[in-house]
Design a protein around this motif. Structure first.
Motif, PDB file in Angstrom:
ATOM      1  N   TYR A  19       0.837  -1.035   0.321  1.00  0.00           N
ATOM      2  CA  TYR A  19       0.317   0.071   0.142  1.00  0.00           C
ATOM      3  C   TYR A  19       0.901   0.750   0.051  1.00  0.00           C
ATOM      4  CZ  TYR A  19      -2.754  -3.706   1.348  1.00  0.00           C
ATOM      5  OH  TYR A  19      -3.876  -4.984   1.793  1.00  0.00           O
ATOM      6  N   LYS A  23      -0.663   8.319   1.010  1.00  0.00           N
ATOM      7  CA  LYS A  23      -1.821   8.105   1.227  1.00  0.00           C
ATOM      8  C   LYS A  23      -2.826   7.403   1.814  1.00  0.00           C
ATOM      9  CE  LYS A  23      -5.734   8.928  -2.347  1.00  0.00           C
ATOM     10  NZ  LYS A  23      -6.063   8.532  -3.595  1.00  0.00           N
ATOM     11  N   GLU A  24      -3.084   7.884   2.921  1.00  0.00           N
ATOM     12  CA  GLU A  24      -4.071   6.811   4.117  1.00  0.00           C
ATOM     13  C   GLU A  24      -5.498   6.707   3.719  1.00  0.00           C
ATOM     14  OE1 GLU A  24      -2.740   5.471   6.456  1.00  0.00           O
ATOM     15  OE2 GLU A  24      -0.603   6.783   6.773  1.00  0.00           O
ATOM     16  N   ARG A  55      -5.396   1.250  13.838  1.00  0.00           N
ATOM     17  CA  ARG A  55      -4.526   2.342  13.132  1.00  0.00           C
ATOM     18  C   ARG A  55      -3.540   2.045  13.921  1.00  0.00           C
ATOM     19  NH1 ARG A  55      -6.673   5.113   8.720  1.00  0.00           N
ATOM     20  NH2 ARG A  55      -9.246   5.062   9.229  1.00  0.00           N
ATOM     21  N   CYS A  76       0.337  -1.733   6.396  1.00  0.00           N
ATOM     22  CA  CYS A  76      -1.226  -1.271   5.571  1.00  0.00           C
ATOM     23  C   CYS A  76      -1.388  -0.121   5.682  1.00  0.00           C
ATOM     24  CB  CYS A  76      -1.802  -1.866   5.569  1.00  0.00           C
ATOM     25  SG  CYS A  76      -3.371  -2.251   7.369  1.00  0.00           S
ATOM     26  N   SER A  77      -2.372   0.443   5.786  1.00  0.00           N
ATOM     27  CA  SER A  77      -2.998   1.748   6.435  1.00  0.00           C
ATOM     28  C   SER A  77      -4.228   1.583   7.200  1.00  0.00           C
ATOM     29  CB  SER A  77      -4.147   2.888   5.085  1.00  0.00           C
ATOM     30  OG  SER A  77      -4.539   3.867   5.510  1.00  0.00           O
ATOM     31  N   GLY A 165      -5.680  -0.296   1.725  1.00  0.00           N
ATOM     32  CA  GLY A 165      -5.083   0.818   1.451  1.00  0.00           C
ATOM     33  C   GLY A 165      -5.002   1.211   0.106  1.00  0.00           C
TER      34      GLY A 165
END
Lengths: 253, 253
Positions: A19, A23-24, A55, A76-77, A165
């Protein structure tokens, strides 16, 4: 036949494991995706599921080894653990002078199906918005430990885990192969598979360059042996069966 | 936040129970829908499912009572019974000198999740093409008898059933209500539900005209009691648990 709309989109979708680091997926986007996805079909409109969103890097640190340190967890986001959840529904019943009877296997199965439909609805809507995801089968391998980390109460069992993500470069991987649809569809009754059917159904998959490499790298004779001896050996399946059954019972089903 | 594409479509989808008597879902359309849907995520790309399609009126006649004679069975264009299927994969292993170890509970759970994701992908793609469907929870209630009618072999268990067809007048019903997303989403760890949370989450649902009527028609005090006493009583849940567990074992899991 009219051409199906979205056929190519569904046909060409793929799992995303790496991901964007910049950019989240925002809380607002996540919430909107879940809201729309919650309109997936659900048994008796009971919505027998919850989602725990991870998170916090410290939480990812704790969960990563339980997912065999797959890099997608820390990369990952947001990570989503979808749980079969009868707890909330029971709480409602208790608050409303109703006597719930969901402490049984079938209630768990009902919740598991509800949860799966909801998760897949989320995945599809996310993909339609350029957001990728990856299912982590490891969630049921280490369900008991994951349940502890996420502080899951009685009647809540983790069953599906997704990392989520945006793609690193905006591009999704190529779609992976699938069996021919004739191989999975039966007309009126189930038709047992003859040897020649098996050749027809699995032959093209075995011929793929990727499959041949897979067999060679694992020092096996056939692709099927990679699945039975390396990826999903019977001994491991049995062990996971025992630990997962134990958790289901422990959580009151 | 950018507005999500397809948010309204997912948010407003609904189950369709009454179908056009004149416009059929053709074999070609069904096959294309299943083909694209089979690109749903699947564990290790194993596709542990099969689908049995029912169109023959005689077969519908036999299956209808097993689904408590819901009119949607005889009224649909095609009925699809989605089965968790390790049989085909095992047959492949046997033909390729590989020793399968899928005779266990976890393999069943894996197949059940695979099957659910595939079914929901089918439902969504169908809806995007104006074709509606209805999940029949009864499939697990009478799974043993359904397995007999569909001639399901070892390692194949019916888990999801859909009736499918075009809407009678081209229009889908209004979307049904869902709980607020805050009620199903937990940040980092599971947060137990307090009484006031339960009020916030279930209150709006209880206030609906439809819910009030439901309570009155069933002669109950609360909506929750309709679920626990009428729709999903504990005694029935336990009986179905026993019969479904028995079938899973009988089919070799």
């Amino acid at each position: 036949m009219e051409e199906l709309k979205y056929f190519d989109f569904f046909r060409n979708r793929s799992t995303l494991r790496k991901y964007s680091a910049t950019k989240e997926v925002s809380d607002e986007t996540l919430s909107a995706l879940l809201e729309a996805a919650s309109h997936a079909p659900t048994t008796g409109n009971m919505q027998l599921y919850s989602v725990v969103a991870t998170r916090d890097p410290k939480m990812k640190e704790r969960l990563a080894p339980l997912h065999f340190n797959q890099p997608t967890v820390k990369g990952c986001s947001v990570m989503l653990t979808f749980c079969a959840d009868l707890n909330r529904f029971e709480r409602w019943c208790e608050e409303r002078n109703a006597k719930p009877g969901f402490d049984n296997f079938h209630s768990f199965i009902t919740a598991l199906i509800d949860t799966s439909l909801f998760a897949q609805q989320f995945v599809t809507l996310a993909e339609l918005n350029g957001i990728g995801s990856c299912y982590l089968g490891t969630v049921t391998y280490n369900a008991e430990a994951i349940a502890e980390v996420l502080e899951l109460p009685e009647r809540v069992v983790p069953v599906i885990c997704l990392t989520v993500g945006y793609p690193e470069d905006g591009v999704f991987p190529a779609a992976s192969d699938r069996l021919p649809v004739q191989g999975i569809l039966h007309e009126e009754v189930y038709h047992p598979y003859k040897s020649s059917d098996i050749d027809d159904i699995y032959g093209p998959k075995e011929e793929l360059e990727e499959s041949r490499r897979f067999v060679e790298e694992n020092g096996k004779e056939t692709l099927a042996q990679v699945f039975t001896d390396v990826r999903y050996p019977g001994k491991m399946n049995k062990e996971v069966s025992e630990s997962f059954s134990r958790l289901i019972k422990k959580k009151g089903f």
